[in-house]
Design an enzyme around this catalytic site. Structure first.
Site, PDB file in Angstrom:
ATOM      1  N   CYS A   1     -13.920   5.823  15.743  1.00  0.00           N
ATOM      2  CA  CYS A   1     -14.603   5.454  16.905  1.00  0.00           C
ATOM      3  C   CYS A   1     -15.048   6.518  17.909  1.00  0.00           C
ATOM      4  O   CYS A   1     -13.955   6.938  18.622  1.00  0.00           O
ATOM      5  CB  CYS A   1     -14.197   4.131  17.737  1.00  0.00           C
ATOM      6  SG  CYS A   1     -14.731   3.636  19.264  1.00  0.00           S
TER       7      CYS A   1
ATOM      8  N   CYS B   1     -14.190   5.859  21.500  1.00  0.00           N
ATOM      9  CA  CYS B   1     -13.010   5.766  21.750  1.00  0.00           C
ATOM     10  C   CYS B   1     -12.081   7.243  21.861  1.00  0.00           C
ATOM     11  O   CYS B   1     -11.179   7.621  22.772  1.00  0.00           O
ATOM     12  CB  CYS B   1     -12.031   4.983  20.600  1.00  0.00           C
ATOM     13  SG  CYS B   1     -12.699   3.352  20.433  1.00  0.00           S
TER      14      CYS B   1
END
Length: 131
Positions: free
Chosen positions: A47, A50
């Site tokens: 991600c 993230c």
């Protein structure tokens, strides 16, 4: 601050939270950071949001949170387990809609996606500022 990491699903997370509750530590705040699983080889999540948020979150958590506070990093699964999968256990049981998501337990305080890398919102979250 105590840092914990969970990548074994919702039941493992719930067991860890329950265990922390049994310690009966006064004024402890518990945060859960939901993110895409970290690749053990690269050290990064699948991600990209993230990966942008993690340095901001960790820097602020380490600087602001008290010694008895806890930050649990919890992987929601591999990309194929999360993306476009309405049956992902974190979507179903924790009502997550996106990663990263930072939640302070026993409050209504939450940061989602780009808010998790916001250099103003993250410190406010950890300080407990109401605004």
């Amino acid at each position: 601050m105590r840092e914990l990491s969970i990548s074994d699903g919702v039941e493992a997370l719930d067991a860890q939270i329950s265990s922390l509750g049994e310690e009966h530590v006064e004024n402890r705040r518990i945060f859960v950071l939901y993110l895409g699983n970290i690749d053990p080889v690269s050290g990064e999540s699948w991600c990209s949001d993230c990966n942008l948020a993690l340095p901001v979150l960790m820097k602020n958590a380490r600087a602001i949170l008290a010694e008895n506070d806890v930050l649990i990093s919890c992987g929601v699964g591999l990309k194929e387990q999360w993306k476009n999968n309405p049956e992902n256990e974190f979507r179903v049981r924790k009502n997550l809609t996106a990663v990263p998501t930072l939640v302070e337990l026993n409050t209504d305080r939450i940061l989602v996606e780009e808010d998790c890398s916001d250099k103003h919102m993250v410190p406010m979250m950890f300080k407990g500022d109401p605004n």
